[in-house]
Design an enzyme around this catalytic site. Structure first.
Site, PDB file in Angstrom:
ATOM      1  N   ASP A  21     -18.803 -38.559  27.597  1.00  0.00           N
ATOM      2  CA  ASP A  21     -18.920 -39.003  28.818  1.00  0.00           C
ATOM      3  C   ASP A  21     -19.788 -39.978  30.093  1.00  0.00           C
ATOM      4  O   ASP A  21     -21.022 -39.132  29.457  1.00  0.00           O
ATOM      5  CB  ASP A  21     -18.348 -38.231  29.705  1.00  0.00           C
ATOM      6  CG  ASP A  21     -16.869 -37.462  31.113  1.00  0.00           C
ATOM      7  OD1 ASP A  21     -16.945 -38.753  31.449  1.00  0.00           O
ATOM      8  OD2 ASP A  21     -17.930 -36.484  31.856  1.00  0.00           O
ATOM      9  N   ASN A  69      -6.370 -39.894  30.735  1.00  0.00           N
ATOM     10  CA  ASN A  69      -7.296 -40.847  31.311  1.00  0.00           C
ATOM     11  C   ASN A  69      -5.960 -42.756  31.446  1.00  0.00           C
ATOM     12  O   ASN A  69      -6.730 -42.814  32.409  1.00  0.00           O
ATOM     13  CB  ASN A  69      -8.104 -41.976  29.885  1.00  0.00           C
ATOM     14  CG  ASN A  69      -9.943 -41.451  30.345  1.00  0.00           C
ATOM     15  OD1 ASN A  69     -10.490 -40.332  29.269  1.00  0.00           O
ATOM     16  ND2 ASN A  69      -9.574 -40.142  31.073  1.00  0.00           N
TER      17      ASN A  69
HETATM   18  C1  IPE Z   1     -13.176 -36.257  28.991  1.00  0.00           C
HETATM   19  O1  IPE Z   1     -13.697 -37.561  30.600  1.00  0.00           O
HETATM   20  C2  IPE Z   1     -12.414 -38.147  28.588  1.00  0.00           C
HETATM   21  C3  IPE Z   1     -13.565 -38.678  27.615  1.00  0.00           C
HETATM   22  C4  IPE Z   1     -14.520 -39.281  27.581  1.00  0.00           C
HETATM   23  C5  IPE Z   1     -12.922 -39.806  26.897  1.00  0.00           C
HETATM   24  P1  IPE Z   1     -12.867 -37.921  31.599  1.00  0.00           P
HETATM   25  O2  IPE Z   1     -14.374 -38.043  32.667  1.00  0.00           O
HETATM   26  O3  IPE Z   1     -11.949 -38.302  31.269  1.00  0.00           O
HETATM   27  O4  IPE Z   1     -12.849 -35.702  31.954  1.00  0.00           O
HETATM   28  P2  IPE Z   1     -13.477 -35.358  33.361  1.00  0.00           P
HETATM   29  O5  IPE Z   1     -11.973 -36.180  33.531  1.00  0.00           O
HETATM   30  O6  IPE Z   1     -14.361 -35.557  34.194  1.00  0.00           O
HETATM   31  O7  IPE Z   1     -12.811 -33.780  33.176  1.00  0.00           O
HETATM   32  C1  IPE Z   2     -16.591 -41.596  30.023  1.00  0.00           C
HETATM   33  O1  IPE Z   2     -16.825 -42.056  30.616  1.00  0.00           O
HETATM   34  C2  IPE Z   2     -15.298 -42.336  29.232  1.00  0.00           C
HETATM   35  C3  IPE Z   2     -13.782 -42.512  29.368  1.00  0.00           C
HETATM   36  C4  IPE Z   2     -13.411 -41.575  30.101  1.00  0.00           C
HETATM   37  C5  IPE Z   2     -13.039 -43.482  28.858  1.00  0.00           C
HETATM   38  P1  IPE Z   2     -16.694 -41.827  31.910  1.00  0.00           P
HETATM   39  O2  IPE Z   2     -15.662 -42.886  32.849  1.00  0.00           O
HETATM   40  O3  IPE Z   2     -15.530 -40.985  32.094  1.00  0.00           O
HETATM   41  O4  IPE Z   2     -17.707 -41.828  33.458  1.00  0.00           O
HETATM   42  P2  IPE Z   2     -17.977 -41.836  34.383  1.00  0.00           P
HETATM   43  O5  IPE Z   2     -17.567 -39.723  34.280  1.00  0.00           O
HETATM   44  O6  IPE Z   2     -16.981 -41.556  35.683  1.00  0.00           O
HETATM   45  O7  IPE Z   2     -19.333 -41.586  34.347  1.00  0.00           O
HETATM   46 MG    MG Z   3     -15.925 -38.385  33.053  1.00  0.00          MG
END
Ligand code: IPE
Ligand code: IPE
Ligand code: MG
Length: 247
Positions: A21, A69
């Site tokens: 993340d 997502n």
């Molecule tokens: C969790 O990250 C999913 C992945 C890393 C693929 P998110 O960014 O989607 O999680 P939340 O929404 O902050 O809980």
């Molecule tokens: C994790 O990074 C990757 C996916 C969830 C696909 P994020 O896209 O959630 O990055 P932040 O949390 O917005 O920084």
């Molecule tokens: Mg995230």
């Protein structure tokens, strides 16, 4: 002394799970589009794979795209899907050289056809690799996984294939996407959030959890060694008391 030198090489976790993340925030901090953050995240994953293979970690299971997502802006979802296709094409050589086997868990059938095709191809080509099994969770949600296991048990019960008494932990394990893997020993989440976001809820019942502020694109070898070192300094009691563990 570096974190790597501090590691006990006889007690390397067998299975590491990672919630990768922080890609979006990393990009924002640098003034880039979010998609650039995801692109740079691929490099961190490559490093983590390399480190795991070198240390003898048998399973690395990473959260790349959750069922939730899909609710992101269409533009970002599309960017992630094309990144998946281009990364699979580009990283095949790396996976082969690194003796890494690629697998996937989740609702793979919901991914674009091009992505499914590439995944299938790379999984087929790497299936005999023996160092680390890299499992990518794609369109994965733990609740969805548990629902699907429950339905399959209900069906087996209705067909008289199993009795109520036979519905136990092992039976449920065997119907999850991860049926052929041990439970994670260590779950790492980068990006500073302290939550599991629908990842491997059943499987992490006794995993050690490790949270770091580091954003995924900047997570490097030393960070992984540090997480493993932290893991090695915990006492996994599995409900017992300390005195019982060494006897
Ligand atoms: C969790 O990250 C999913 C992945 C890393 C693929 P998110 O960014 O989607 O999680 P939340 O929404 O902050 O809980
Ligand atoms: C994790 O990074 C990757 C996916 C969830 C696909 P994020 O896209 O959630 O990055 P932040 O949390 O917005 O920084
Ligand atoms: Mg995230």
């Amino acid at each position: 002394m570096s974190w790597k030198e501090k590691l006990d090489l006889d007690r390397i976790p067998k299975h590491i799970a990672i919630i990768m993340d922080g890609n979006g925030r990393w990009a924002k901090k640098k003034g880039f589009l979010r998609a650039i953050g995801h692109e740079n995240g691929v490099g961190s994953l490559r490093n983590a794979c390399l480190t795991c293979a070198q240390l003898g970690v048998e399973y690395l299971t990473v959260y790349a795209f959750s069922t939730e997502n899909w609710n992101r802006p269409k533009f970002e979802v599309n960017a992630l899907m094309s990144l998946m296709v281009s990364s699979l094409k580009r990283e095949l050589k790396f996976l082969q050289e690194n003796n890494t086997r690629l697998e996937a868990i989740g609702r793979i059938e919901n991914l674009p056809k091009s992505c499914q095709k590439e995944l299938k191809e790379v999984m087929e080509k790497t299936k005999n690799n023996t160092a680390t099994v890299l499992t990518v969770a794609l369109s994965y949600g733990s609740k969805e996984e548990i629902i699907s296991a429950t339905k399959s048990i209900a069906e087996a019960y209705a067909n008289g294939e199993i009795s109520l008494d036979e519905i136990n932990e092992k039976e449920i394990d065997s119907r999850l996407y991860t049926s052929d893997k041990p439970d994670p020993d260590l779950l790492i989440r980068t990006g500073g959030e302290q939550r599991v976001s629908n990842y491997l809820l059943w499987q992490i019942a006794y995993s050690e959890l490790y949270f770091t502020e580091k954003l995924w694109p900047e997570f490097n070898d030393e960070d992984l060694y540090e997480a493993i070192y932290d893991y090695q300094n915990r006492e996994r009691r599995f409900g017992k008391i300390s005195e019982q563990l060494n006897s």
